[in-house]
Design a protein around this motif. Structure first.
Motif, PDB file in Angstrom:
ATOM      1  N   SER A 127       0.951  -1.085  -0.058  1.00 17.48           N
ATOM      2  CA  SER A 127      -0.005  -0.082  -0.081  1.00 17.48           C
ATOM      3  C   SER A 127       1.103   1.339  -0.088  1.00 17.48           C
ATOM      4  CB  SER A 127      -1.063  -0.003   1.183  1.00 17.48           C
ATOM      5  OG  SER A 127      -1.590  -0.932   1.086  1.00 17.48           O
ATOM      6  N   LEU A 128       2.043   1.148   0.779  1.00 15.82           N
ATOM      7  CA  LEU A 128       2.745   2.296   0.693  1.00 15.82           C
ATOM      8  C   LEU A 128       3.590   2.440  -0.587  1.00 15.82           C
ATOM      9  CD1 LEU A 128       4.567   1.818   4.256  1.00 15.82           C
ATOM     10  CD2 LEU A 128       3.432   4.021   3.576  1.00 15.82           C
ATOM     11  N   ALA A 129       4.068   1.550  -1.257  1.00 14.28           N
ATOM     12  CA  ALA A 129       4.441   1.392  -2.574  1.00 14.28           C
ATOM     13  C   ALA A 129       3.599   2.093  -3.545  1.00 14.28           C
ATOM     14  CB  ALA A 129       5.006  -0.060  -2.995  1.00 14.28           C
ATOM     15  N   PHE A 130       2.270   1.925  -3.564  1.00 16.47           N
ATOM     16  CA  PHE A 130       1.172   2.334  -4.280  1.00 16.47           C
ATOM     17  C   PHE A 130       1.245   3.922  -4.340  1.00 16.47           C
ATOM     18  CE2 PHE A 130      -3.150   4.021  -4.586  1.00 16.47           C
ATOM     19  CZ  PHE A 130      -3.242   4.058  -5.962  1.00 16.47           C
ATOM     20  N   GLY A 131       1.483   4.361  -2.889  1.00 17.02           N
ATOM     21  CA  GLY A 131       1.653   5.798  -2.820  1.00 17.02           C
ATOM     22  C   GLY A 131       2.900   6.398  -3.534  1.00 17.02           C
ATOM     23  N   ALA A 132       3.884   5.596  -3.328  1.00 21.03           N
ATOM     24  CA  ALA A 132       5.100   5.896  -3.993  1.00 21.03           C
ATOM     25  C   ALA A 132       4.879   6.172  -5.824  1.00 21.03           C
ATOM     26  CB  ALA A 132       6.193   4.906  -3.818  1.00 21.03           C
ATOM     27  N   GLY A 133       4.060   5.099  -6.355  1.00 22.08           N
ATOM     28  CA  GLY A 133       3.609   5.009  -7.480  1.00 22.08           C
ATOM     29  C   GLY A 133       2.890   6.431  -7.966  1.00 22.08           C
ATOM     30  N   VAL A 134       2.119   6.641  -7.216  1.00 20.82           N
ATOM     31  CA  VAL A 134       1.356   7.781  -7.502  1.00 20.82           C
ATOM     32  C   VAL A 134       2.148   8.956  -7.494  1.00 20.82           C
ATOM     33  CG1 VAL A 134      -0.371   9.352  -6.293  1.00 20.82           C
ATOM     34  CG2 VAL A 134      -0.825   7.111  -6.522  1.00 20.82           C
ATOM     35  N   PHE A 135       3.395   9.083  -6.648  1.00 23.61           N
ATOM     36  CA  PHE A 135       4.134  10.343  -6.515  1.00 23.61           C
ATOM     37  C   PHE A 135       4.886  10.457  -7.823  1.00 23.61           C
ATOM     38  CE2 PHE A 135       3.667   9.737  -1.720  1.00 23.61           C
ATOM     39  CZ  PHE A 135       2.506  10.625  -1.545  1.00 23.61           C
ATOM     40  N   LEU A 136       5.493   9.030  -8.095  1.00 22.48           N
ATOM     41  CA  LEU A 136       6.485   8.979  -9.196  1.00 22.48           C
ATOM     42  C   LEU A 136       5.711   9.453 -10.510  1.00 22.48           C
ATOM     43  CD1 LEU A 136       9.112   7.714 -10.378  1.00 22.48           C
ATOM     44  CD2 LEU A 136       7.817   5.491 -10.896  1.00 22.48           C
ATOM     45  N   ALA A 137       4.368   8.994 -10.813  1.00 21.20           N
ATOM     46  CA  ALA A 137       3.781   9.110 -12.046  1.00 21.20           C
ATOM     47  C   ALA A 137       3.578  10.725 -12.053  1.00 21.20           C
ATOM     48  CB  ALA A 137       2.503   8.556 -12.084  1.00 21.20           C
ATOM     49  N   THR A 138       3.247  11.548 -11.017  1.00 19.57           N
ATOM     50  CA  THR A 138       3.167  12.760 -11.156  1.00 19.57           C
ATOM     51  C   THR A 138       4.610  13.661 -11.172  1.00 19.57           C
ATOM     52  OG1 THR A 138       2.543  12.852  -8.802  1.00 19.57           O
ATOM     53  CG2 THR A 138       0.673  12.723 -10.118  1.00 19.57           C
ATOM     54  N   GLN A 139       5.310  13.023 -10.724  1.00 21.11           N
ATOM     55  CA  GLN A 139       6.780  13.525 -10.658  1.00 21.11           C
ATOM     56  C   GLN A 139       7.357  13.695 -11.962  1.00 21.11           C
ATOM     57  OE1 GLN A 139      10.042  11.295  -9.599  1.00 21.11           O
ATOM     58  NE2 GLN A 139      10.482  12.589  -7.752  1.00 21.11           N
ATOM     59  N   VAL A 140       7.297  12.419 -12.607  1.00 15.83           N
ATOM     60  CA  VAL A 140       8.204  12.413 -13.927  1.00 15.83           C
ATOM     61  C   VAL A 140       7.588  13.235 -15.179  1.00 15.83           C
ATOM     62  CG1 VAL A 140       9.182  10.075 -13.397  1.00 15.83           C
ATOM     63  CG2 VAL A 140       6.907  10.257 -14.545  1.00 15.83           C
ATOM     64  N   TYR A 141       6.437  13.635 -14.843  1.00 18.70           N
ATOM     65  CA  TYR A 141       5.597  14.446 -16.100  1.00 18.70           C
ATOM     66  C   TYR A 141       5.374  15.751 -15.495  1.00 18.70           C
ATOM     67  CZ  TYR A 141       5.050  10.214 -18.716  1.00 18.70           C
ATOM     68  OH  TYR A 141       5.197   9.161 -19.320  1.00 18.70           O
ATOM     69  N   HIS A 142       5.984  15.869 -14.230  1.00 15.43           N
ATOM     70  CA  HIS A 142       5.986  17.495 -13.770  1.00 15.43           C
ATOM     71  C   HIS A 142       4.709  17.835 -13.683  1.00 15.43           C
ATOM     72  CE1 HIS A 142      10.246  17.420 -14.715  1.00 15.43           C
ATOM     73  NE2 HIS A 142      10.041  17.117 -16.088  1.00 15.43           N
ATOM     74  N   TYR A 143       3.694  17.009 -13.064  1.00 11.92           N
ATOM     75  CA  TYR A 143       2.120  17.254 -13.288  1.00 11.92           C
ATOM     76  C   TYR A 143       1.825  18.124 -12.037  1.00 11.92           C
ATOM     77  CZ  TYR A 143      -2.751  16.473 -13.284  1.00 11.92           C
ATOM     78  OH  TYR A 143      -4.043  16.657 -13.543  1.00 11.92           O
ATOM     79  N   GLU A 144       1.168  19.408 -12.439  1.00  8.46           N
ATOM     80  CA  GLU A 144       0.974  20.387 -11.402  1.00  8.46           C
ATOM     81  C   GLU A 144      -0.438  20.011 -10.530  1.00  8.46           C
ATOM     82  OE1 GLU A 144       2.556  23.602 -11.387  1.00  8.46           O
ATOM     83  OE2 GLU A 144       1.103  24.411 -10.171  1.00  8.46           O
ATOM     84  N   THR A 145      -0.177  19.586  -9.253  1.00 11.50           N
ATOM     85  CA  THR A 145      -1.272  19.146  -8.629  1.00 11.50           C
ATOM     86  C   THR A 145      -0.896  19.705  -7.226  1.00 11.50           C
ATOM     87  OG1 THR A 145      -3.060  17.893  -8.019  1.00 11.50           O
ATOM     88  CG2 THR A 145      -1.003  16.838  -8.278  1.00 11.50           C
TER      89      THR A 145
END
Lengths: 213, 415
Positions: free
Chosen positions: B126-144
């Motif tokens: 479950s913690l790794a899923f959170g890391a996945g969410v952060f990775l996805a938005t980080q690599v595309y510089h997603y503004e949120t």
């Protein structure tokens, strides 16, 4: 574990993976299919609690000045109406000539780009069309980029609209943010989709594509 | 001294008692704390080796700590934004981590029967899923804003907790939700300019969580999750009342009162309070058919209306003015809440309530001591006297806690 529970569990794990991968695929698609333009920027360097170090980017087009007494008329920009509020969308016309380094706000000869005063979406373009003649015959990229009004300040003769386009954060490897902050000239390569949504592709730092490694 | 036969009979009885109490707990007849109290009582009379229990507790604590460390390590790794691994590979690695954690958690928990290790590995997933969410938005510089990422994270975690019946994962999910909610409200400063209105909203959230927790007690399959909501709800409620007990916060807020329109900001408070109220009315109505009024859990009966009342008073207090009066009111409210928690903890044999009550009691004393003494003595004297005061409070609190816990647990389980 019953078979229903097992399937539900597999379903939730699949949804978790799908949400991450689908987000990545969507962003990748936007990056590959969008029109590429370059914007002038000024970076500063903070840190996100979960996503690490990043550079906050402010663009020339982040602040729009509109004449207070001539809204929607003959001010510098058309056509943010007086009814515009924080949270409203703006669609800004941008143009970049092949021989220019960055894109800037341009005129529009499209009559449909006139804002409805009651609308929550406002078109922004130059009112002065004197650049039209100059522009003819040159290779150019035209895009409409979507932003959101995040602040409004009214002065004696102008109203300043603070706009965010969703490309204000650039995440960098740990310890590299200061490199960008210290650079003299930073530009951002942005891919803009047909709907106006934009994704950052890369930075150009002092004339060179920034290498994150 | 018992002979071997007597001890053997004792073990049989204890084994049967263990099974029976677990069944009673699953049926909602008794709570988990009562199961623990009953079993520890009989442990005392039929002493079997303490080793398995010690190992069980230790393995739960160590496995959970390990899971949290590994999970935070993965999130920090994502945060470091290490570029030597290609983007696709980073995505693949993180997805593989989620799959492997869930797969190995399943294997350990359901196939090999390693309940504690299996649950801990699910927590890592479950913690790794959170890391996945952060990775996805980080690599595309997603503004949120971070709260939206946290909402995304908890939406993936909470269903997992219910499906696999994992309390640690629910703790993570509810904890993330609370942080996201508070962060979201703080970020939306333009909509919620008043600090007191914000605290009132948080108080209403505490009541709603508590109420959701009480409703969980009606379904056998959900009863084990009740404590998570109740504890978080109670913690938020008391923390919010503690913040309201500061006169300075009320005073600053009362000055700005004329500038705000009170109605729009009250809507989310009213919605959360209504949710809490509906849950509470349903709970009381159903529970009254099952047990006599005299046996009704004190805390369940009063906590929710109390929280709703505090939220409403806090929200509308600035309209009336007089911050000194309301500071006195909220200090009294806090003192009553603390006493009620300790009394309920003793009456219902819930150690966590006693501990929470004593913690806030110490905090309240310390805060008011600083309020009263500051400016009347120089720094050195303040720290010396303050230090001695804290030592004395510590001693008296420990003595009070020992006395209270002794009433809950049999001799030997004090520590």
């Amino acid at each position: 574990m019953s078979s229903i529970t097992r399937w539900l569990w597999v379903g939730v794990v699949a949804l978790q993976l799908f949400s991450i991968v689908a987000f990545g695929v969507y962003q990748e698609f936007a990056l590959r299919t969008g029109t590429q333009i370059t914007l002038q920027t000024t970076p500063i360097d903070p840190r996100d609690l979960f996503r690490g170090e990043y550079v906050v980017l402010r663009y020339d087009i982040s602040t729009l000045k509109v004449a207070t007494y001539e809204p929607g008329g003959s001010g510098e920009y058309c056509c943010i109406s007086e009814t515009a509020r924080i949270g409203d969308d703006v669609l800004v016309s941008l143009m970049q000539h092949a021989d220019e380094q960055t894109a800037s706000i341009t005129y529009s000869d499209d009559n449909s780009q006139e804002s409805d005063p009651q609308s929550k979406t406002h078109y922004v373009h130059l009112v002065d069309t004197s650049s039209l003649k100059f522009a003819k015959g040159r290779s150019e990229k035209r895009v409409i980029i979507r932003g959101k009004i995040e602040g409004i300040e009214t002065f004696a003769f102008t109203t300043e609209y603070s706009i965010e386009y969703g490309v204000e954060n650039f995440f960098v490897p740990e310890g590299r943010g200061s490199e960008i902050e210290a650079a003299e000239d930073v530009k951002v390569v942005v891919a803009v989709g047909k709907d106006g949504d934009s994704v950052i592709k890369n930075l150009i730092v002092d004339g060179k594509a920034w290498n994150s490694r | 001294m018992r002979d071997a036969g007597q001890e053997s009979t004792g073990k049989d009885v204890l084994e049967r008692l263990r099974n029976d109490t677990r069944e009673w707990e699953a049926s909602g007849i008794i709570t988990e704390a009562q199961v623990a109290a009953i079993l520890s009582y009989y442990d005392h009379y039929f002493p079997v080796s303490a080793k398995p229990q010690i190992y069980a507790r230790l393995s739960t604590i160590l496995a959970t700590m390990g899971a949290v460390l590994v999970g935070l390590g993965i999130i920090l790794f994502v945060g470091a934004n290490w570029q030597d691994i290609p983007l696709v590979m980073r995505f693949a690695l993180l997805c593989a981590t989620i799959v492997i954690c869930n797969g190995s958690g399943y294997f350990l928990l359901y196939i090999r029967g390693y309940a504690r290790s299996g649950k801990a590995i699910f927590l890592v997933g479950s913690l790794a899923f959170g890391a996945g969410v952060f990775l996805a938005t980080q690599v595309y510089h997603y503004e949120t804003e971070p709260p939206f990422l946290l909402f995304w994270w908890c939406m993936g975690v909470i269903p997992m907790a219910y499906i696999l019946r994992l309390r640690s994962v629910l703790c993570l999910g509810v904890g993330i939700f609370i942080v996201a909610f508070i962060w979201f409200v703080v970020d939306r400063g333009g909509d919620m300019e008043s600090t007191v209105a914000f605290i009132a909203l948080v108080t209403a959230l505490g009541s709603a969580l508590f109420a959701i927790g009480t409703l969980h007690r009606f379904a056998n399959s959900l009863v084990k999750f009740s404590g998570v909501y109740v504890t978080f709800g109670m913690g938020i409620l008391v923390s919010a009342i503690y913040i309201l007990s500061f006169e300075e916060i009320l005073h600053d807020d009362f000055l700005d009162v004329m500038e705000r329109n009170p109605v729009p900001e009250f809507i989310p408070i009213a919605l959360l309070s209504s949710l809490a109220l509906v849950c509470w009315v349903s709970y009381v109505a159903i529970k009254r058919r099952q047990i006599a009024a005299i046996h009704f859990p004190i805390l369940d009966l009063v906590a929710i209306p109390w929280g709703i009342m505090v939220a409403s008073i806090a929200y509308w207090a600035p309209m009336i003015g007089n911050s000194v009066l309301f500071a006195a009111v909220f200090n009294t409210v806090l003192a009553i809440t603390i006493v009620a928690m300790i009394v309920a903890g003793v009456a219902e044999r819930k150690n966590y309530l006693i501990n929470m009550g004593l913690l806030f009691f110490g905090l309240l004393l310390l805060t008011r001591y600083i309020d009263l003494m500051w400016g009347m003595m120089n720094g050195a004297l303040f720290f010396i006297v303050g230090g001695i005061f804290l030592l004395l409070i510590g001693f008296f609190l420990e003595r009070a806690r020992r006395r209270l816990v002794l009433e809950v647990l049999p001799v030997g389980d004090l520590e």
